[in-house]
Design an enzyme around this catalytic site. Structure first.
Site, short mmCIF file in Angstrom:
data_model
loop_
_atom_site.label_atom_id
_atom_site.label_comp_id
_atom_site.label_asym_id
_atom_site.label_seq_id
_atom_site.Cartn_x
_atom_site.Cartn_y
_atom_site.Cartn_z
N SER A 1 16.57 91.86 -41.39
CA SER A 1 16.95 91.48 -40.21
C SER A 1 16.13 90.31 -39.47
O SER A 1 14.94 90.71 -39.28
CB SER A 1 17.02 92.92 -39.30
OG SER A 1 17.13 92.69 -37.90
N GLY A 2 16.68 89.51 -38.66
CA GLY A 2 16.27 88.41 -38.02
C GLY A 2 15.66 89.15 -36.50
O GLY A 2 14.66 88.66 -36.30
N LEU A 3 16.70 89.95 -36.13
CA LEU A 3 16.35 90.64 -34.81
C LEU A 3 14.98 91.58 -34.80
O LEU A 3 13.96 91.51 -34.21
CB LEU A 3 17.47 91.48 -34.42
CG LEU A 3 17.11 92.51 -33.01
CD1 LEU A 3 16.88 92.09 -31.98
CD2 LEU A 3 18.36 93.47 -33.39
N ASP B 1 14.91 87.14 -30.58
CA ASP B 1 15.83 86.80 -31.62
C ASP B 1 16.38 85.44 -31.27
O ASP B 1 17.52 85.46 -31.38
CB ASP B 1 16.66 87.73 -32.01
CG ASP B 1 17.53 87.64 -33.30
OD1 ASP B 1 17.02 86.84 -34.18
OD2 ASP B 1 18.62 88.55 -33.36
N ASP C 1 18.54 87.75 -43.44
CA ASP C 1 19.51 87.32 -42.39
C ASP C 1 18.66 85.73 -41.85
O ASP C 1 17.71 85.83 -41.44
CB ASP C 1 19.20 88.16 -41.08
CG ASP C 1 19.78 87.70 -40.03
OD1 ASP C 1 20.44 86.75 -39.79
OD2 ASP C 1 19.56 88.24 -39.04
N ASP D 1 19.79 83.43 -40.14
CA ASP D 1 20.32 82.95 -38.87
C ASP D 1 21.14 81.90 -39.15
O ASP D 1 22.26 82.00 -39.87
CB ASP D 1 18.98 82.56 -37.93
CG ASP D 1 18.45 83.55 -37.55
OD1 ASP D 1 18.91 84.54 -37.55
OD2 ASP D 1 17.19 83.48 -37.02
N GLU E 1 25.05 82.27 -40.26
CA GLU E 1 25.88 82.47 -39.35
C GLU E 1 26.34 81.22 -38.84
O GLU E 1 25.63 80.28 -38.68
CB GLU E 1 25.51 83.37 -38.45
CG GLU E 1 24.20 82.76 -37.68
CD GLU E 1 23.59 84.08 -36.92
OE1 GLU E 1 23.10 85.24 -37.47
OE2 GLU E 1 23.63 84.02 -35.53
N LYS F 1 19.50 80.01 -32.29
CA LYS F 1 20.75 81.12 -32.31
C LYS F 1 20.34 82.00 -30.99
O LYS F 1 19.05 82.08 -30.80
CB LYS F 1 21.27 81.54 -33.62
CG LYS F 1 19.98 82.07 -34.13
CD LYS F 1 19.40 83.65 -33.92
CE LYS F 1 20.29 84.68 -33.55
NZ LYS F 1 20.61 85.46 -34.87
N ASN G 1 20.78 86.20 -30.31
CA ASN G 1 21.53 87.62 -30.85
C ASN G 1 23.02 87.83 -30.70
O ASN G 1 23.29 87.51 -29.46
CB ASN G 1 20.53 88.58 -30.53
CG ASN G 1 21.21 89.94 -31.35
OD1 ASN G 1 21.98 90.70 -30.85
ND2 ASN G 1 20.71 90.06 -32.70
N SER G 2 23.75 88.14 -31.45
CA SER G 2 25.27 88.39 -31.23
C SER G 2 25.59 89.09 -30.09
O SER G 2 26.61 89.14 -29.62
CB SER G 2 25.96 88.78 -32.61
OG SER G 2 25.57 87.85 -33.52
N ARG H 1 28.41 84.22 -42.45
CA ARG H 1 28.75 85.29 -41.44
C ARG H 1 29.67 84.55 -40.30
O ARG H 1 29.24 83.35 -39.84
CB ARG H 1 27.41 85.39 -40.81
CG ARG H 1 27.32 86.24 -39.40
CD ARG H 1 26.03 87.10 -39.34
NE ARG H 1 25.98 87.21 -38.03
CZ ARG H 1 24.70 88.10 -37.54
NH1 ARG H 1 23.98 88.26 -38.52
NH2 ARG H 1 24.73 88.08 -36.42
N HIS I 1 31.32 89.81 -38.42
CA HIS I 1 30.82 90.54 -37.37
C HIS I 1 31.65 90.90 -36.18
O HIS I 1 32.49 90.16 -35.72
CB HIS I 1 29.66 89.74 -37.04
CG HIS I 1 28.35 90.67 -36.34
ND1 HIS I 1 28.28 91.95 -36.43
CD2 HIS I 1 27.08 90.11 -35.92
CE1 HIS I 1 27.03 92.42 -36.04
NE2 HIS I 1 26.34 91.38 -35.18
C1 SPV Z 1 19.94 91.32 -37.20
O1 SPV Z 1 19.93 92.34 -37.83
O2 SPV Z 1 19.23 90.30 -37.01
C2 SPV Z 1 21.41 90.58 -37.16
C3 SPV Z 1 22.40 91.60 -36.86
O3 SPV Z 1 21.67 89.49 -37.14
S1 SPV Z 1 22.82 91.69 -35.45
O4 SPV Z 1 21.70 91.96 -34.83
O5 SPV Z 1 23.82 92.58 -35.21
O6 SPV Z 1 23.22 90.20 -35.01
MG MG Z 2 20.16 88.34 -37.00
#
Ligand code: SPV
Ligand code: MG
Length: 536
Positions: free
Chosen positions: A48-50, A60, A87, A89, A116, A122, A124-125, A161, A192
């Site tokens: 996970s990027g986050l 993130d 991930d 990004d 994505e 980017k 975070n979503s 994504r 997502h």
């Molecule tokens: C992450 O885990 O970094 C993701 C998923 O990209 S989310 O945080 O839901 O975007």
């Molecule tokens: Mg991410």
């Protein structure tokens, strides 16, 4: 995991994403968390990027450079045998950056990447998603194609994504983009959604069908039963950040308790023991490897120094035992103890006799030979026999040797090994001459050399070298020495026996190895020896 041996991680991941069951991958953000995910039984890891950003204490928002992400994902990959989907990004740049990313991920044995369709850097979503601009669809499709063209392993997977729902564009945009990315070669799409229900995913699945496997991230719609995803035909669920979040909860609780209590007492029972940390780190494997590859590691080696005799250096040894004579400000005994300490030997037993009170160092055990004046060194060794254990070095108390000589001995795996100086000058007195199976030559360096006999200067024999007074036993050797001492101690003349008698007796039943050196040591029998010792 056993079933993964010999199957590529890329193949394992491709099988997972194409499986006809709903599959799950779990977030990890470090080598440790990746191991925990694998041990729990997951078949795949979400890098996970986050979480990785959070682990480094940054946002993130691509604040972490892509090579920093790569470094972490490499640790995660090395720590595990299950496939990892990174991930990725937005791919950290344009199509060209993505191509390089793919090469680097393949080199690190990463099985898949998810990219994505947003813009670098980017966000975070789940942060202000509606305001997030999407990438141009065609440009992003080009990225996917570049990624697929760049991979050298056919099983490496690229997951496209869709951020259309996140950015508030709706189903039509999501479907258009999904189709464009499919045509560009994506192996799966990740749909997502930040809604707290599964309605967007549900509508997407109904229109999309089974054109490509669909991955979802139900972080915000966590209350939707997993069965529903199964029924919708979803291929893979990512539990995206739950190891990170649970570690934050745990660290906050622990830290708060410790600062409040100013004590560890209330916390110890709530956290893992350090032994669990060592287990996860694989400490046991290293221990075994040390036994296999480092002959001296994992062993407890002790030393016995036979230092009971007075010596015969006139005034110098009138009140002081020979072992305490100083060479360059350090006694012979201290110099030996330093040598032993340098190789990690702390358990040192000194057999004292003459002037025993003057040998009062704090870091040694002592055994006293009260009748030193009427005995030779074998009796001193006999008194210290309880200290002859599985790995024991025995040394005369009047010798000085270079460090490497000790290393030679420690690296030797024979049951009993004597250090013999091949660079001898015959004709001297009071010398322990040795006959061996092979005279020293340069070629013999690593060849097994066997002890045949030891004799003193007034006897005849073929001389191959001089015993320097330093030897070692392993467990079997110690056993043999104990038996020999038992046997010899029954003899009437035991008290006048020397180590020469011991070795000659041992050699009747047991193989004794010889390790040659050439100089690099001295025994101090005369004032001239003492002067020479200073230059060693
Ligand atoms: C992450 O885990 O970094 C993701 C998923 O990209 S989310 O945080 O839901 O975007
Ligand atoms: Mg991410």
């Amino acid at each position: 995991m056993v079933q993964n041996i010999n199957i590529k991680k890329t193949t394992l991941f491709r099988n997972l994403i194409n499986s006809d069951q709903l599959e799950f991958v779990m977030e990890a953000h470090s080598g440790l968390s990746a191991k925990i995910v694998e041990e729990a039984g997951f078949k795949g890891i979400w890098g996970s990027g986050l979480s990785i950003s959070a682990l480094f204490g940054v946002r993130d928002n691509n604040e972490l450079s892509w090579t920093q992400v790569l470094d972490m994902i490499e640790f995660m990959s090395d720590a595990t045998s299950i496939p990892i989907m990174l991930d990725g990004d937005t791919g950290y740049g344009n199509f060209n950056n993505v191509r390089r990313l793919i090469n680097k991920l393949e080199q690190r044995d990463i099985a898949a990447v998810c990219i994505e369709d947003k813009l670098f850097p980017k966000t975070n979503s789940f942060l202000n998603g509606e305001a997030q601009p999407l990438a141009d669809m065609h440009e992003f499709a080009g990225k996917i194609k570049a990624a697929k063209d760049a991979q050298s392993d056919d099983d490496f997977c690229v997951v496209a994504r869709l951020e259309a729902f996140i950015a508030g564009w709706g189903l039509k945009e999501a479907l258009n983009r999904a189709e464009a990315y499919r045509k560009a070669g994506a192996d799966a799409v990740l749909c997502h959604s930040k809604r707290s229900d599964a309605s967007e995913v549900e509508r997407f699945m109904a229109e999309w069908g089974d054109r490509l496997p669909v991955v979802i991230v139900p972080t915000k719609y966590y209350s939707v039963p997993t069965e529903k995803f199964r029924n919708l035909g979803v291929s893979m669920v990512i539990w995206a950040n739950h190891n990170l979040r649970s570690s934050i909860t745990s660290m906050q609780n622990t830290t708060a308790a410790i600062i409040n209590d100013q004590s560890l007492r209330n916390i110890e029972g709530t956290i893992v023991d350090v032994s669990e940390v060592f287990r996860i780190q694989g400490a046991e494997e290293l221990k075994q490897a040390e036994h296999k590859y480092l002959p001296t590691q994992g062993r407890t080696v002790n030393a016995i120094v036979l230092a009971a005799s007075q010596g015969n250096l006139g005034d110098l040894t009138k009140d002081t035992p020979k072992t305490l004579l100083e060479v360059k400000g350090n006694s012979i005994l201290s110099s030996q103890i330093d040598r032993f300490n340098q190789v990690g030997i702390k358990d040192i037993t000194v057999v004292r006799g003459f002037g025993k009170e003057s040998i009062d160092l704090s870091n040694i055990n002592t055994v006293d030979n009260e009748i030193f004046a009427s005995t030779k060194e074998l009796y001193s060794l006999f008194l210290a026999k309880d200290h002859i254990r599985e790995h024991t070095i025995v040394s005369y108390g009047d010798i000085i040797f270079k460090q490497y000589v000790l290393n030679e001995l420690l690296n030797d795996n024979n049951d009993i090994t004597l250090i013999v100086d091949a660079d001898f000058a015959a004709g001297r007195e009071h010398i322990d001459w040795v006959t061996t199976s092979h005279a020293y030559s340069k070629k013999i360096y690593d060849q097994a050399v066997e002890f045949k006999e030891m004799f003193s200067s007034n006897q005849n024999g073929t001389i191959h070298g001089e015993f320097i007074g330093l030897w070692k036993v392993n467990e079997q050797g110690a056993e043999a020495v104990h038996q020999a001492l038992d046997h010899l101690s029954r003899s009437e003349c035991f008290k006048s026996m020397t180590c020469t008698d011991l070795f000659n007796h041992l050699a009747l039943h047991h193989r004794i190895a010889v390790r040659y050196i050439s100089g690099s040591w001295l025994d101090v029998d005369t004032i001239v020896d003492l002067q020479k010792a200073g230059s060693l």
